[in-house]
Enzyme design. Sequence first.
Site, PDB file in Angstrom:
ATOM      1  N   HIS A  17     112.850 130.170 101.993  1.00 24.57           N
ATOM      2  CA  HIS A  17     112.201 130.422 100.696  1.00 24.57           C
ATOM      3  C   HIS A  17     111.546 129.132 100.191  1.00 24.57           C
ATOM      4  CE1 HIS A  17     115.487 133.651  99.957  1.00 24.57           C
ATOM      5  NE2 HIS A  17     114.346 134.295 100.141  1.00 24.57           N
ATOM      6  N   LYS A  41     119.057 146.157  96.189  1.00 21.43           N
ATOM      7  CA  LYS A  41     120.236 145.624  96.884  1.00 21.43           C
ATOM      8  C   LYS A  41     121.284 145.194  95.854  1.00 21.43           C
ATOM      9  CE  LYS A  41     116.766 143.588  99.888  1.00 21.43           C
ATOM     10  NZ  LYS A  41     116.026 142.350 100.136  1.00 21.43           N
ATOM     11  N   ARG A  90     107.617 135.803 108.264  1.00 20.61           N
ATOM     12  CA  ARG A  90     108.375 135.063 109.276  1.00 20.61           C
ATOM     13  C   ARG A  90     107.949 135.474 110.680  1.00 20.61           C
ATOM     14  NH1 ARG A  90     113.837 136.849 106.479  1.00 20.61           N
ATOM     15  NH2 ARG A  90     112.499 138.669 106.450  1.00 20.61           N
ATOM     16  N   SER A 128     118.306 135.476 103.758  1.00 20.57           N
ATOM     17  CA  SER A 128     119.505 135.381 102.914  1.00 20.57           C
ATOM     18  C   SER A 128     120.616 136.231 103.507  1.00 20.57           C
ATOM     19  CB  SER A 128     119.195 135.866 101.490  1.00 20.57           C
ATOM     20  OG  SER A 128     118.260 135.022 100.881  1.00 20.57           O
TER      21      SER A 128
END
Length: 161
Positions: A17, A41, A90, A128
Amino acid sequence: MAKAIVPGSFDPVTNGHLDIIERAAALFETVVVAVARNSTKTPLFEIEERIALLTEACKTWHNVTIETFEGLLVEFAQAHGANAIVKGLRAVSDFEYEFQMAQMNRRLNAEVETVFLMTGAEYSYLSSSIVKEIARLGGAVEGLVPDYVGTRLRAKFATGK
Ligand code: PNS
């Protein structure tokens, strides 16, 4: 004045991040890191702690501020006069979901452009979720998150607080 929003759950902030926030801060006059309150989430860290960890991590970048948001991201962006939403990519696997969100956000508000930045290759496998999994199982998270985030992760899994 180009202003960008970098949104996310940041549960917790990782070095991946921070790589994207730093790249955004070099490209835009102002960057608002927007921490989602109403993520689908269930977060490990409360919103206040996610903000505190991000604030510490971003303190050397003077054009970066941290805020929270609820509801539609494009509405938050418009309310802040931001012209761009910055997302990190990514790997190719990120693309499909990010493409869908970017197209939907454009449909909701065509004035806010989504800009994709590639993470550094060393962070291309980092998330994460994976960091939390490693910490939960007692693995080393050094180099994946700032040291104080690693300390908090260890404490969280050791004591639940
Ligand atoms: O770090 P995350 O969990 O991948 O972040 C996802 C986030 C918060 C950026 C995304 O869920 C989002 O933009 N939520 C806001 C709600 C919204 O605007 N939804 C419509 C997007 S198509």
